[in-house]
Design an enzyme around this catalytic site. Structure first.
Site, PDB file in Angstrom:
ATOM      1  N   SER A   1      -7.832  72.370 -77.506  1.00 17.81           N
ATOM      2  CA  SER A   1      -7.562  71.391 -78.568  1.00 17.81           C
ATOM      3  C   SER A   1      -7.736  69.970 -78.049  1.00 17.81           C
ATOM      4  O   SER A   1      -7.611  69.019 -78.798  1.00 17.81           O
ATOM      5  CB  SER A   1      -6.129  71.561 -79.080  1.00 17.81           C
TER       6      SER A   1
ATOM      7  N   HIS B   1     -12.702  75.146 -82.185  1.00 18.62           N
ATOM      8  CA  HIS B   1     -11.286  74.782 -82.249  1.00 18.62           C
ATOM      9  C   HIS B   1     -10.690  75.178 -83.583  1.00 18.62           C
ATOM     10  O   HIS B   1     -11.069  74.634 -84.621  1.00 18.62           O
ATOM     11  CB  HIS B   1     -11.156  73.266 -82.021  1.00 18.62           C
TER      12      HIS B   1
ATOM     13  N   GLU C   1     -13.359  73.215 -85.856  1.00 23.06           N
ATOM     14  CA  GLU C   1     -14.253  72.204 -85.288  1.00 23.06           C
ATOM     15  C   GLU C   1     -15.175  72.917 -84.304  1.00 23.06           C
ATOM     16  O   GLU C   1     -14.694  73.646 -83.433  1.00 23.06           O
ATOM     17  CB  GLU C   1     -13.442  71.127 -84.557  1.00 23.06           C
TER      18      GLU C   1
ATOM     19  N   ASN D   1      -7.529  66.206 -84.109  1.00 24.54           N
ATOM     20  CA  ASN D   1      -6.371  65.868 -83.275  1.00 24.54           C
ATOM     21  C   ASN D   1      -6.348  64.395 -82.897  1.00 24.54           C
ATOM     22  O   ASN D   1      -5.293  63.813 -82.694  1.00 24.54           O
ATOM     23  CB  ASN D   1      -6.356  66.741 -82.011  1.00 24.54           C
TER      24      ASN D   1
END
Ligand SMILES: C[C@H](O)CC(=O)SCCNC(=O)CCNC(=O)[C@H](O)C(C)(C)COP(=O)(O)OP(=O)(O)OC[C@H]1O[C@@H](n2cnc3c(N)ncnc32)[C@H](O)[C@@H]1OP(=O)(O)O
Length: 707
Positions: free
Chosen positions: A427, A448, A460, A498
């Site tokens: 991540s 991800h 992702e 993120n």
């Protein structure tokens, strides 16, 4: 011009009306079909040899997918939209008032206006084809069923069930639809037409309403009872939408008015409310999401490069993420998955995760135990690198330790094939760092997922500079088979989601340290439109995970990512969030509603109670996310504003009615956002420095999307 409707007569006096929009994969309803439909209905009425009518689709596995959404997008005024609804009412009323029996034969998607068309028929029979689904998803577009659905549905299946369908947009499978009384029968596709013809010949009209419970008869049979239903529905809508979505209350009003003042009044109200909603900014935003995701379905992520087929996958790590990834691989993509973990506990977790998902289907009676068990057999487990030579992709989902991931890259290159893709669910670690030990870096990619894996639609796909186009295309196709919406993002700490989330969470932490209470912070962002507040999210993701990612982001991207130091006290107090039952909230208690763990304030040395205006609190967190999203676009981390909107909505629940960060910036105006950021920069520091691209757009007065 090629016709959409074709009428054919049978020996037995039943006419079959086939709808087949030329050149389209799906049938959709368009205003231009009006004259053609009226002509056909006039022909039917004037031909006394026709004893009954069956309406069927000429498409292979879809009935009618609703009104053409691009036609709704083209409406310039509420009058334009109202005309469309009223035109639909006229045609459907004419169909319903035919003196001969009319039966809809449904195979495949029967949604929105498509279901409303079927509701105007006297009977309905559907096939058992896996793609046969019936529903009124208009509310998900910020609309309401504008083709008479708000009036016919309650009269067919009852007010409570009709409201449930219209307010959720849920799609029913054949057996559910029969049980509800939405269709009269569900049969194998091979005898669908024959069954519909027999229904038309039998002509026992109208459909018998399904028996209702005594309670429901009282509730639905009296205006006082119905008002209880409407009031309860209104309360539930308020809680769920926080007042951010106008459609649900208008749906309730259509039903209420129709049931008290009659169908004609109900249709008038429906047409007016439909028109207002078509022109609403919320519906425009939600329709843009539909168009974006439909467009993305056709993209490979790597231009015209063909993906390789994934016939077998391997997942390294059977924990929360690995178990989820293996489960969506077997239960959704139907691809065999071999799970490797260092101990049996991880393996049994992965198996249990998949079984739980499948068993839900069995309990909801849309899956047989045999199908569940056959699907379970797709998942095998091992504690060694055995039986994986033929894996086409390996997804690692172990904890964020670069050395361990390096070891796995070497193991996979040793044990698997030359073309086996190594996909990391990291991540935060840059993929280029993971790939630096690879002898075939072109096969290394980031994939991800977001937790919970079976619920969050986004993944992702992160390409580092040596990732091959074929690896990207194959990974994107694999994710789509898992039912995911993938966005391809460029390598960089925190990738996209993120990264924008980190600044939003840091700002919430700052506000907490300034004395805002935990529940006030969470309520403010839920009212803004997020599914959960930042403190709840931190508890769910894990305070320890957040603390691990922040320094990586700060190191790679700058000190605006520096998390408030006070948060180290939480980890010192072993507060990881839900995972260890200690966080901002209490866990494991008897109470249904979550309670703040008040001791968190003393751990942080805080006295809460400042609780400033919720919109101000929300705005401070959201503008951080918007500003960083612009930087990500400017740096090429995301390929387009469209991907940035979908990534934020599907990855972190950015409010869909705002259309995503970039649509929202267009709504605010780049200039206004720069002013807000500069004001905060003066008051709270340089972490609010407006992104260069944003300042440029403010000075040029430009937007991300055409107005
Ligand atoms: C007055 C009425 O009450 C108002 C309404 O009916 S509003 C519309 C309500 N209907 C909907 O919301 C359904 C929207 N469509 C869908 O959910 C999905 O397309 C589906 C479940 C029907 C099929 O999904 P899937 O098999 O993945 O096919 P998908 O790629 O989405 O669609 C195939 C094509 O049909 C098009 N399409 C599907 N539904 C459409 C619609 N309602 N309007 C316009 N185009 C539509 C897609 O844009 C796509 O076009 P393309 O051929 O150019 O790619």
């Amino acid at each position: 011009m090629e016709k959409t409707f074709n009428l054919s007569r049978r020996e037995d006096g039943i006419a079959v009306l086939t709808m087949d929009v030329p050149g389209e994969t799906m049938n959709t309803l368009r205003s231009e079909f009006g004259p053609e439909i009226s002509e056909v209905l006039a022909e039917i009425k004037s031909d006394s040899s026709i004893k009954g009518l069956v309406l069927i689709s000429g498409k292979q596995d879809s009935f009618v997918a609703g009104a053409d959404i691009s036609m709704l997008d083209a409406c310039k005024t509420a009058e334009d939209a109202k005309f469309l609804s009223q035109q639909g009412h006229v045609v459907f009323n004419e169909l319903e008032n035919l003196s001969i029996p009319v039966v809809a034969a449904i195979n495949g998607a029967c949604l929105g206006g498509g279901l409303e068309l079927a509701l105007a028929c006297h009977k309905r029979v559907c096939s058992l084809h896996p793609k046969t689904m019936m529903g009124v998803p208009e509310v998900q577009l910020g609309l309401l069923p504008g083709g008479g659905g708000t009036q016919r549905l309650p009269r067919l299946v009852g007010v409570t069930k009709a409201l449930d369908m219209m307010l959720t947009g849920k799609q029913l499978r054949p057996k559910q639809a029969v049980k509800l009384g939405l269709v009269d029968d569900a049969v194998p596709e091979s005898i669908l037409l024959r069954t519909a013809v027999e229904m038309a010949l039998a002509d026992k009209r109208p459909t018998k309403k399904k028996k209702q419970s005594i309670v429901n008869q009282v509730l639905e049979g009296t205006s006082a009872g119905r008002n209880i239903i409407f009031d309860q529905a209104t309360k539930q809508v308020a809680k769920k939408t926080q007042g951010n979505y106008p459609a649900p209350n208008k749906i309730i009003d259509c039903v209420r008015q129709g049931m008290t003042k009659g169908m004609i009044k109900g249709l008038e109200v429906e047409a007016s409310h439909f028109a207002e909603l078509v022109m609403s900014k919320e519906s425009a935003a939600l329709r843009s999401i539909f168009f974006a995701t439909t467009e993305m379905k056709k993209e490979t992520g790597a231009g015209d490069v063909e993906p390789r087929q994934v016939k077998k996958a391997m997942v390294l790590g059977g924990g929360l993420m690995g178990g989820g990834i293996a489960s969506v691989t077997t239960t959704k993509a139907k691809i065999p998955a071999r799970v490797k973990d260092i101990n049996e506990a991880g393996l049994s977790n992965a198996l249990a995760y998949a079984y739980k998902l499948l068993d839900k289907g069995v309990k909801r009676r849309h899956m047989t135990p045999a199908v569940r068990d056959n699907t379970m057999a797709l998942m095998t487990t091992t504690t060694e690198y055995k039986g994986i030579k033929d894996a086409d992709i390996v997804v690692e989902a172990v904890f964020e330790d670069l050395a361990l991931k390096h070891q796995m890259v070497k193991d996979v290159e040793r044990e698997c094939g030359e073309n086996t893709i190594f996909a990391s669910n990291t991540s935060s670690l840059p993929i280029s760092q993971i790939a630096e030990v690879a002898s075939r870096p072109e096969n290394v990619i980031g994939l991800h997922y977001f937790s919970p894996v079976e619920k969050m639609p986004l993944v992702e796909v992160i390409a580092h500079e040596k990732t091959s186009a074929e690896t990207i295309a194959t990974t994107v196709a694999f994710a789509k088979k898992q039912g995911k919406t993938p966005i391809v993002v460029q390598d960089g700490a925190g990738f996209y989601v993120n990264r924008i989330l980190a600044l939003y969470m840091n700002e919430a932490a700052q506000l907490l340290l300034e004395g805002q209470s935990v529940e006030h912070l969470d309520k403010a962002l839920v009212k803004f439109g997020f599914p959960v507040g930042p403190m709840t999210l931190l508890d769910e993701v894990g305070i320890d995970v957040g603390a691990k990612i922040s320094p990586i982001l700060e190191n790679e991207l700058g000190e605006r990512f520096m998390a408030p130091a006070a948060f180290d006290k939480l980890l010192a107090d072993d507060r990881k969030g839900r995972k260890n039952g200690k966080g901002f909230y209490l866990y494991g208690g008897k109470k249904k509603t979550k309670e703040v763990d008040e001791t968190v304030y003393s751990v942080l040395g805080l006295k809460p109670g400042v609780d400033t205006e919720a919109s101000e609190v929300a705005q401070r967190c959201v503008v951080q996310m918007l500003n960083e999203a612009v930087r990500c676009l400017d740096e090429g981390i995301i390929a387009s504003a469209r991907d940035g909107d979908i990534g934020a909505i599907f990855g972190i629940g950015f409010p869909p009615f705002l259309g995503g960060p970039f649509h929202y910036i267009d709504t605010l105006g780049a200039g206004n956002l720069v002013k807000m950021l500069e004001n905060y920069q003066t008051r709270y520091g340089d972490r609010f420095e407006p992104a260069a691209k944003l300042k440029q757009m403010a000075s040029e007065g430009t937007r991300f999307f055409d107005a």
